[in-house]
Structures are given as structure tokens and as C-alpha cells.
Enzyme design. Structure first.
Site, PDB file in Angstrom:
ATOM      1  CB  SER A   1      -0.883   0.019   1.251  1.00 39.98           C
ATOM      2  OG  SER A   1      -1.527   1.266   1.412  1.00 39.98           O
TER       3      SER A   1
ATOM      4  CE1 TYR B   1      -4.101  -2.066   4.940  1.00 38.54           C
ATOM      5  CE2 TYR B   1      -3.287   0.148   4.463  1.00 38.54           C
ATOM      6  CZ  TYR B   1      -3.790  -1.067   4.030  1.00 38.54           C
ATOM      7  OH  TYR B   1      -3.967  -1.283   2.676  1.00 38.54           O
TER       8      TYR B   1
END
Length: 256
Positions: free
Chosen positions: A140, A153
């Protein structure tokens, strides 16, 4: 048909990016092992079969080593080999370091990072036996340019990039090629659940678009096309890359 007769295992493929990758790989001639912890992955298999592809469903929790080893055995039984592994399974918990609890840390790290490690651990020997293989980790842009309240995350996704580099260094000379894809904001069901949390949803969407260099939202197909390239022979000299798929968001510094 860039992936004709290749066998790909896609984790977290019941919806969103994973589902689209599975279907698009099938269109390129790959045999697809669809993994998810949810039985909803069966619907992805049915889509692939309807377009003339070959697919099987592997219900497994990638956090559990026994599930992962059984899944690998099942894929080998079904297709005889594994050429491509796409570690896509993941969860996102949006808190800061102080707010996040140990249980939330463990769930995020185990699903996103431990799951990728376990799948690599058991897929790589099978790939080496078959002459080599390709691993694509879905990381990501949060791994290198994050926003408030995206812990843990971003830590897990950064770990995936380090994992990729280690795979290349340790196993590149044994025929294993590993790369990352770092998506930005991609229009998936989970992304729209996030948008629905805002009182003015359309205003939030416009803010996202204005932070990019294109006026449309990213789609799962954008990520799938990047994955097809990295899995194909066109990318056979690419090791340890981080292919950013974010519409230019990570390089764009807006003027005041």
C-alpha cells in the site's frame, strides 16, 4: 494470453482487488486457486468458470499455519504446481499508536504480514521444485506515505515490502522473483464502506480525486493489470520493485 497454463494462488479473493485479480488472471489463461477465509470465494470461482476459465476454491485462514499447508497441498492436487502467488489478504484498522490495542495489532499483523510470510514459506519450495515462480505482494502507499490514524495497517504493509526484498535476495538465484504493488485509493466495497462513514460522502470523494493527477478513482482492474504485467515474462528482469498504482497521488504536492 500472457499467463497461459500458469497456476496462480490469490489470497483474499472473495471480493475487491483479490477477486478482480483472480478473474483477470483467468482471462489471461491462468488456472486460478481462489483463497479466502469466507465461503464467498466460491462466487469468484463461479465467475471464472462462466467465462471459460479453470478455478478451485481454497477456504483457509492465512494466519493459521495448518490452514496454509493444507491449502498448498490442495492446489498441488488440483493443478500440479504453483507458478504465481499473490498475497492480497488483508485487514485495515484505522487507529493511532496510542489508541490501538494489542488484539488489533495482532489481527492486522497476522493477516497482512504473517499470512504473506506463511504463504511464501510453503509456496517457495514448491516453486523451486518446479523451476521457479513469481510472488506479488499487495502492499500500500501507506507503507511509505501514510495518513493519520492508519496504525497498525501501515506498519504491516511496510513489512510486506521488506519481506519482498528478503525473498529476492535469498531466492532470486533459485528462480524466485518477488515484487510489490502499492495501490492508492481503489474503489472497492471496503473503500465505499469507509466513504459511507463521512457525513458528506460525495465531498470526500472529490477530495480524494483532487489529490490525484487523474479525475477518476482507481479501480481493482488497475491493480489487476499491474499484477498481470509483474507476473508475465515481460517483467522477468524485475526483482524487488514497488509498483505504485495511485493515479499520481503519492507524488503530487498540491499548491495552497
Amino acid at each position: 494470453m500472457k499467463l497461459l497454463n500458469k497456476v496462480v494462488l490469490v489470497t483474499g479473493a472473495a471480493s475487491g482487488i483479490g477477486k478482480t485479480i483472480a478473474v483477470e488472471f483467468a482471462k489471461e489463461g491462468a488456472y486460478v486457486a481462489v483463497n479466502d477465509v469466507s465461503k464467498d470465494g466460491e462466487a469468484t470461482v463461479e465467475i471464472i468458470k462462466k467465462i471459460g476459465g479453470k478455478a478451485v476454491f481454497c477456504q483457509a485462514d492465512v494466519r493459521d499455519e495448518s490452514h496454509v499447508t493444507a491449502m498448498m497441498d490442495y492446489v498441488i492436487e488440483a493443478f500440479g504446481k504453483i507458478d504465481i502467488l499473490i498475497n492480497n489478504a488483508g485487514v485495515s484498522i484505522r487507529k493511532n499508536i496510542i489508541e490501538a490495542g494489542e488484539e488489533e495489532w495482532t489481527k492486522t499483523m497476522d493477516t497482512n504480514l504473517k499470512g504473506a510470510w506463511l504463504c511464501c514459506k510453503y509456496a517457495i519450495p514448491l516453486m523451486i521444485e518446479n523451476g521457479g515462480g513469481c510472488i506479488i505482494n499487495i502492499a500500500s502507499t501507506h507503507s511509505f506515505r501514510t495518513q493519520p490514524n492508519h496504525f497498525p495497517y501501515q506498519s504491516a504493509k511496510a513489512g510486506m515490502i521488506a519481506l519482498t526484498n528478503g525473498i529476492c535476495v535469498d531466492f532470486g538465484l533459485k528462480g524466485i522473483r518477488a515484487n510489490n504493488i502499492s495501490p492508492g485509493f481503489i474503489a472497492t466495497p471496503l473503500a465505499f464502506d469507509y466513504l459511507n462513514e463521512f457525513p458528506n460522502r460525495e465531498e470526500k470523494i472529490q477530495k480524494i480525486k483532487s489529490a490525484q493527477l487523474t479525475e477518476r478513482l482507481g479501480t481493482p482492474e488497475d491493480v489487476a493489470k499491474a499484477a498481470i504485467f509483474l507476473a508475465s515474462d515481460d517483467a522477468n528482469f524485475i526483482y524487488g520493485a514497488n509498483l505504485i498504482v495511485d493515479g499520481g497521488r503519492s507524488i503530487y504536492q498540491k499548491t495552497d
